[in-house]
Design a protein around this motif. Structure first.
Motif, PDB file in Angstrom:
ATOM      1  N   ALA A 203      -9.877  -2.949   2.229  1.00  0.00           N
ATOM      2  CA  ALA A 203     -10.421  -4.053   3.133  1.00  0.00           C
ATOM      3  C   ALA A 203     -11.277  -5.029   2.408  1.00  0.00           C
ATOM      4  O   ALA A 203     -11.431  -6.217   2.429  1.00  0.00           O
ATOM      5  N   LEU A 204     -11.913  -4.520   1.331  1.00  0.00           N
ATOM      6  CA  LEU A 204     -12.858  -5.360   0.542  1.00  0.00           C
ATOM      7  C   LEU A 204     -12.066  -5.685  -0.823  1.00  0.00           C
ATOM      8  O   LEU A 204     -12.795  -6.697  -1.364  1.00  0.00           O
ATOM      9  N   THR A 205     -11.092  -5.384  -1.086  1.00  0.00           N
ATOM     10  CA  THR A 205     -10.369  -5.592  -2.390  1.00  0.00           C
ATOM     11  C   THR A 205      -9.751  -7.267  -2.076  1.00  0.00           C
ATOM     12  O   THR A 205      -9.144  -7.499  -1.316  1.00  0.00           O
ATOM     13  N   ALA A 206     -10.286  -8.100  -3.201  1.00  0.00           N
ATOM     14  CA  ALA A 206      -9.640  -9.345  -2.886  1.00  0.00           C
ATOM     15  C   ALA A 206      -8.366  -9.507  -3.881  1.00  0.00           C
ATOM     16  O   ALA A 206      -8.159  -8.705  -4.883  1.00  0.00           O
ATOM     17  N   PHE A 207      -7.373 -10.119  -3.460  1.00  0.00           N
ATOM     18  CA  PHE A 207      -6.255 -10.308  -3.938  1.00  0.00           C
ATOM     19  C   PHE A 207      -5.825 -11.796  -4.155  1.00  0.00           C
ATOM     20  O   PHE A 207      -5.776 -12.436  -2.924  1.00  0.00           O
ATOM     21  N   ARG A 208      -5.324 -12.148  -5.190  1.00  0.00           N
ATOM     22  CA  ARG A 208      -4.826 -13.645  -5.123  1.00  0.00           C
ATOM     23  C   ARG A 208      -3.705 -13.743  -6.146  1.00  0.00           C
ATOM     24  O   ARG A 208      -3.918 -13.217  -7.170  1.00  0.00           O
ATOM     25  N   ALA A 209      -2.580 -14.330  -5.620  1.00  0.00           N
ATOM     26  CA  ALA A 209      -1.439 -14.700  -6.527  1.00  0.00           C
ATOM     27  C   ALA A 209      -0.868 -15.683  -5.898  1.00  0.00           C
ATOM     28  O   ALA A 209      -0.756 -16.178  -4.885  1.00  0.00           O
TER      29      ALA A 209
ATOM     30  N   GLY B 141       0.803  -1.090  -0.064  1.00  0.00           N
ATOM     31  CA  GLY B 141       0.166   0.004   0.051  1.00  0.00           C
ATOM     32  C   GLY B 141       0.660   1.081  -0.053  1.00  0.00           C
ATOM     33  O   GLY B 141       1.911   1.310   0.656  1.00  0.00           O
ATOM     34  N   ARG B 142       0.323   2.259  -0.734  1.00  0.00           N
ATOM     35  CA  ARG B 142       1.206   3.697  -0.625  1.00  0.00           C
ATOM     36  C   ARG B 142      -0.120   4.514  -1.026  1.00  0.00           C
ATOM     37  O   ARG B 142      -0.741   4.616  -2.039  1.00  0.00           O
ATOM     38  N   PHE B 143      -0.393   5.225  -0.135  1.00  0.00           N
ATOM     39  CA  PHE B 143      -1.515   6.132  -0.021  1.00  0.00           C
ATOM     40  C   PHE B 143      -1.082   7.423   0.403  1.00  0.00           C
ATOM     41  O   PHE B 143      -0.392   7.631   1.287  1.00  0.00           O
ATOM     42  N   PRO B 144      -1.697   8.503  -0.264  1.00  0.00           N
ATOM     43  CA  PRO B 144      -1.515   9.940   0.372  1.00  0.00           C
ATOM     44  C   PRO B 144      -2.187   9.859   1.776  1.00  0.00           C
ATOM     45  O   PRO B 144      -3.123   9.552   2.007  1.00  0.00           O
TER      46      PRO B 144
ATOM     47  N   LEU C 261     -11.556   6.726   6.116  1.00  0.00           N
ATOM     48  CA  LEU C 261     -12.673   5.683   6.545  1.00  0.00           C
ATOM     49  C   LEU C 261     -12.957   4.961   5.129  1.00  0.00           C
ATOM     50  O   LEU C 261     -12.831   3.784   5.134  1.00  0.00           O
ATOM     51  N   ARG C 262     -13.339   5.887   4.152  1.00  0.00           N
ATOM     52  CA  ARG C 262     -13.549   5.342   2.694  1.00  0.00           C
ATOM     53  C   ARG C 262     -12.400   4.363   2.167  1.00  0.00           C
ATOM     54  O   ARG C 262     -12.659   3.427   1.503  1.00  0.00           O
ATOM     55  N   LEU C 263     -11.223   5.024   2.237  1.00  0.00           N
ATOM     56  CA  LEU C 263     -10.083   4.318   1.703  1.00  0.00           C
ATOM     57  C   LEU C 263      -9.832   2.924   2.405  1.00  0.00           C
ATOM     58  O   LEU C 263      -9.543   2.069   1.834  1.00  0.00           O
TER      59      LEU C 263
END
Length: 61
Positions: A25-31, A7-10, A18-20
Motif C-alpha cells: 500500500a505504501l509503494t509508489a508506482f508511476r508509469a 502482485g504475486r505473493f506466497p 499485515l506487513r506485506l
C-alpha cells in the motif's frame, strides 16, 4: 505480450500478511503508456513455468 503483474505473493498468515499489505500500500508506482485494451489472465504454475490463460478482454477505445 507486454504485461504488468500487479502482485504475486506466497500465501501469508497473521502478522506477515499485515506487513506485506502495508508495504504494498505504501509503494509508489508511476508509469506512462498507452493501452488499447485490458486482458484478465489466470496464471497457473507448473514445473515447466507459468501457464497464462486469457479469461476476458476489455477494449478501452
Amino acid at each position: 505480450m507486454p504485461h504488468i503483474t500487479l502482485g504475486r505473493f506466497p500465501p501469508q498468515r497473521g502478522a506477515d500478511a499485515l506487513r506485506l499489505e502495508s508495504a504494498v500500500a505504501l509503494t509508489a508506482f508511476r508509469a506512462e503508456f498507452q493501452a488499447r485494451d485490458i486482458t484478465l489472465f489466470r496464471s497457473d504454475r507448473s514445473p515447466r513455468g507459468s501457464v497464462y490463460t486469457a479469461l476476458a478482454a476489455y477494449p478501452l477505445a
